[in-house]
Design a protein around this motif. Structure first.
Motif: not given
Length: 794
Positions: A363-374
């Protein structure tokens, strides 16, 4: 055991053909064989065609190592054909171990080993045997050499000389992957029996690894061994001799095996959403937060690259990798504004830099995450409408003229009024002022571009609600030039014209300079003044490139008639208003050769002979000046010397006395007695050291005529004589006599007025009363004759 060894030795002797070969054939012997009863016939030798029997019955002997019997170990027997059993032959033994390790029965030739032997210490012994006649002591046979070999037994276990071992193998390796080869060494004889035949096996480390029993190569035995599960393995290896049979000796070693990392794990974020809070006042380039993806791999396989997925925050934020912690550091690319936008959302992708193609299928050797900035609201300082203000003003502008304005605003919710100030640190001379409410800038002094062409200072804006919140902007003011200075000739020129000049020659090129800031394209024009243009000897040719040439208008010039010409040149600029100036150039007429080279420009050269150069004239004048200086110096020295030698009596009374009547020290007596002491006896004279020496014995004093009228002086002189007779530093006696009597006994008689026949009574001083009141005191002193006493000396 002994019976079995003897039987083995007998079989070896009977069937091993190598025993029939002598180790070293004796020289000059021919090979022959001759049968012997119960023996082995050895080659003999022939010399001079006569056959000589070879009588040795011998063999290659063997002896067991580590023999522990109570009796000496029998090795073998030596026998000669010449030995008839009558006891006439004696056998001797020499060589390695003879007498210490091996002994021989001199009569029977039996050889025994008297101590236990170790094959690993010495595998064989080389000995020499000799048969000697007992009666004659002569050798019956030539000396022969033979070998006794130590027969090996299994008394040494295998040893791993290079152990313990350290090895590595990549994780996830397939079954049978090579790890390491070990080797054990057995000191026993590898050519005899199985004592040195080693077999390898694993005692500890199964089922992960296996070993080849013959070669000692260790390989993996399980597939997909994971470093992240277990990284270190300790394997115990055994090496056993006798081919691994029962009763063989064994040795062990340890092999430490480490699984090296491969990139078999992708990075993973521990959570899907990261929340960050950032103040809107955060500067550009600052780190506003960190996120981290976890990779169980090690080293470069765990290096992670972070990227922001294009979207909401792609233009405002950036992310870089911290090489030490492998964290993603989020940085600010543009300023934040709470009043414009209060929150941002974007995705971050984490991936490995170094991929392993063997694991692409996982499988792909990467991952994603969401960043929320206030974005957090912060009370901010006013913001200027421009980062830099540039203004222009003409020089000599009246004081108070407005030249521009600045504008700053408070962008926070519920904006406050703004006040403006000039930063006194950057504008210490206060050439400008600013309206605190409107932000208009005006001149405060007259400006001069030639003095300062540009001003650079700062203006500060602060909020009325919070004066501590300030912002600053730079102001650049350029002073524009006003054409107030006329152009002038740039440099003073030394212009010369030859006497043989022709009309139309350019003798000088001039250029102009203007202290004003000349704009691009400004031109200077050159022309003659009107009064000089009526009948010009020279004219001005304008080249239209801000330069002009001085041109001759006559055919030849004469220095005798006129040496200097003054040429007025008018120069104008092209600015508004037009400025002009008249510059007078001086032109000197010079003598030149035919090529136009100047020879002389001095007017004196006109009246000098043609054959005498200026350098020669200067040399002549210099010599004359030097001669005059020498003459003047010589005369001055002569006059000075004459003045020092011949001094008049008006200059010094003492020198006068010494000159006329010095009978002692002569001219060298320059420290004579001071005659002034005679006039005032109360004066005490300081002792002065003379250059001459007082004589040991004094001459007889002169006969001094009695002086009745000078009793006080005589007593004083006698007193001084007595004082100086005992003083080694006193002047000579005759000098004292000269001072005392002032020429008494001289041919010219006394020159003193003391003994003069003429007295003051013979003088008439009545005329002093007619001279007026200023001479009244003098007339009273000399007019009273009755008060004069010639016998009293004052």
């Amino acid at each position: 055991m002994l019976t079995r060894n003897c039987l083995s030795l007998l079989l070896w002797v009977l069937f091993d053909g190598g025993l029939l070969t002598p180790l070293q054939p004796q020289p000059q012997q021919t090979l022959a064989t001759e049968p012997r009863e119960n023996g082995i016939h050895l080659p003999g030798q022939r010399s001079h065609f006569q056959r000589v029997k070879r009588g040795w019955v011998w063999n290659q002997f063997f002896v067991l190592e580590e023999y522990m019997g109570s009796e000496p170990q029998y090795v073998g027997k030596l026998h000669s054909d010449l030995d008839k059993g009558e006891g006439t032959v004696k056998y001797t033994l020499s060589g390695d171990g003879a007498g210490t390790v091996f002994t021989i029965d001199e009569t029977t030739g039996d050889i025994h080993a008297i101590r236990s032997l170790d094959r690993e210490e010495k595998p064989f012994y080389t000995l020499r045997a000799q048969a000697v006649d007992i009666e004659t002591r002569k050798p019956l046979e030539p000396e022969s050499e033979f070998i006794i070999k130590v027969q090996d037994i299994n008394d040494n276990e295998p040893k791993f000389l290079d152990g313990p071992y350290v090895a590595t193998v990549p994780e996830m390796s397939p079954v049978g992957a090579y790890v390491l080869q070990v080797k054990a060494t057995d000191a026993d004889d590898p050519t005899y029996g199985n004592s040195a035949r080693v077999v390898y096996s694993i005692l500890q480390g199964q089922p992960y690894f296996s070993i080849d029993p013959k070669t000692g190569v260790i390989r993996t035995a399980l597939p997909n061994m994971d470093r992240e599960v277990k990284e270190q393995y300790q394997v115990l290896i055994q090496a056993k001799d006798m081919g691994g049979q029962l009763g063989g000796l064994a040795g062990t070693t340890i092999v430490n095996i480490t699984l090296t990392d491969v990139n078999d794990n992708p990075p993973r974020f521990p959570k899907s959403i990261f929340h960050l809070k950032v103040p809107e006042s955060s500067p550009i380039g600052s780190a506003i937060g960190r996120i981290r993806a976890v990779d169980p791999d090690f080293g470069q396989n765990a290096e992670i690259e972070y990227n922001i997925v294009p979207g909401d925050g792609g233009n405002l934020f950036d992310i870089v990798t911290d090489e030490e912690t492998q964290e993603g550091v989020i940085k600010l690319k543009k300023p934040l504004d709470f009043e414009t936008k209060k929150a941002y959302t974007f995705k971050v992708e984490a991936s490995n830099l170094h991929l392993d193609h063997r694991f692409h299928s996982a499988g792909p050797f990467k991952d994603t995450a969401t960043v929320k900035i206030s974005v957090l609201d912060v009370d901010e300082p006013p913001v200027f409408s421009k980062p830099l203000y540039t203004m222009e003003v003409y020089e000599d502008t009246p004081v108070g003229t407005i030249i521009g304005a600045v504008t700053a605003q408070d962008l926070d919710v519920g904006s406050s009024a703004v006040r403006y100030f000039i930063d006194w640190k950057s504008d210490g001379d206060s050439y400008f002022t600013i309206d605190g409410n409107e932000g208009t800038i005006a001149t405060n002094e007259l400006l001069d571009r030639e003095s300062t062409a540009q001003y650079n200072f700062s203006i500060i804006a602060s909020k009325v609600s919070n004066p501590l919140l300030t912002s600053k902007v730079n102001i650049l003011i350029n002073v524009l030039d006003v054409n107030e200075f006329p152009p002038e000739i740039s440099v003073p020129y030394e212009t010369a014209v030859c006497e043989n000049a022709k009309p139309g020659q350019i003798i000088q090129i001039v250029s102009a300079a203007d202290r004003d800031l000349s704009p691009a394209g400004q031109q200077f024009s050159f022309r003659l003044s009107p009064e000089a243009a009526i009948k010009p000897n020279f004219t001005v040719r304008d080249f239209r490139n801000n330069t002009a040439g001085i041109e001759t208008r006559r055919n030849g010039y004469s220095r005798r008639q006129q040496e200097l010409y003054f040429l007025p040149v008018i120069i104008e600029d092209s600015s508004y208003p037009v400025q002009s100036s008249t510059n007078t150039m001086t032109i000197r007429v010079c003598r030149c050769d035919s090529d136009g080279t100047i020879l002389s420009c001095n007017v004196e050269a006109i009246f000098l002979p043609v054959g005498l150069s200026t350098g020669a004239l200067i040399a002549i004048l210099l010599c004359i000046v030097i001669l005059l200086a020498i003459v003047v110096l010589y005369v001055a020295l002569r006059r000075q010397k004459k003045k020092d030698t011949l001094m008049t009596s008006k200059e010094d009374i003492r020198d006068n006395v010494i000159h006329y009547d010095d009978e002692g020290g002569g001219e060298e007596d320059t420290q004579a007695f001071d005659i002034g002491a005679l006039r005032n006896p109360k004066v005490i004279e300081e002792n002065k050291i003379r250059r001459d020496i007082k004589p040991d014995s004094l001459c007889l004093p002169r006969q001094r005529p009695p002086v009745e009228d000078n009793t006080d002086i005589r007593d004083f002189i006698h007193q001084r004589l007595q004082e100086n007779d005992v003083d080694p530093t006193a002047p000579p006696y005759d000098s004292l006599a000269t001072y005392a009597y002032e020429g008494t006994g001289s041919v010219a008689e006394s020159l003193s007025s003391i003994d003069s026949l003429t007295t003051e009574a013979d003088q008439d001083y009545d005329y002093l009363t007619d001279w007026g009141p200023r001479f009244k005191v003098l007339a009273d002193m000399f007019g009273e004759e009755e008060s004069y006493n010639p016998d009293k000396v004052t």
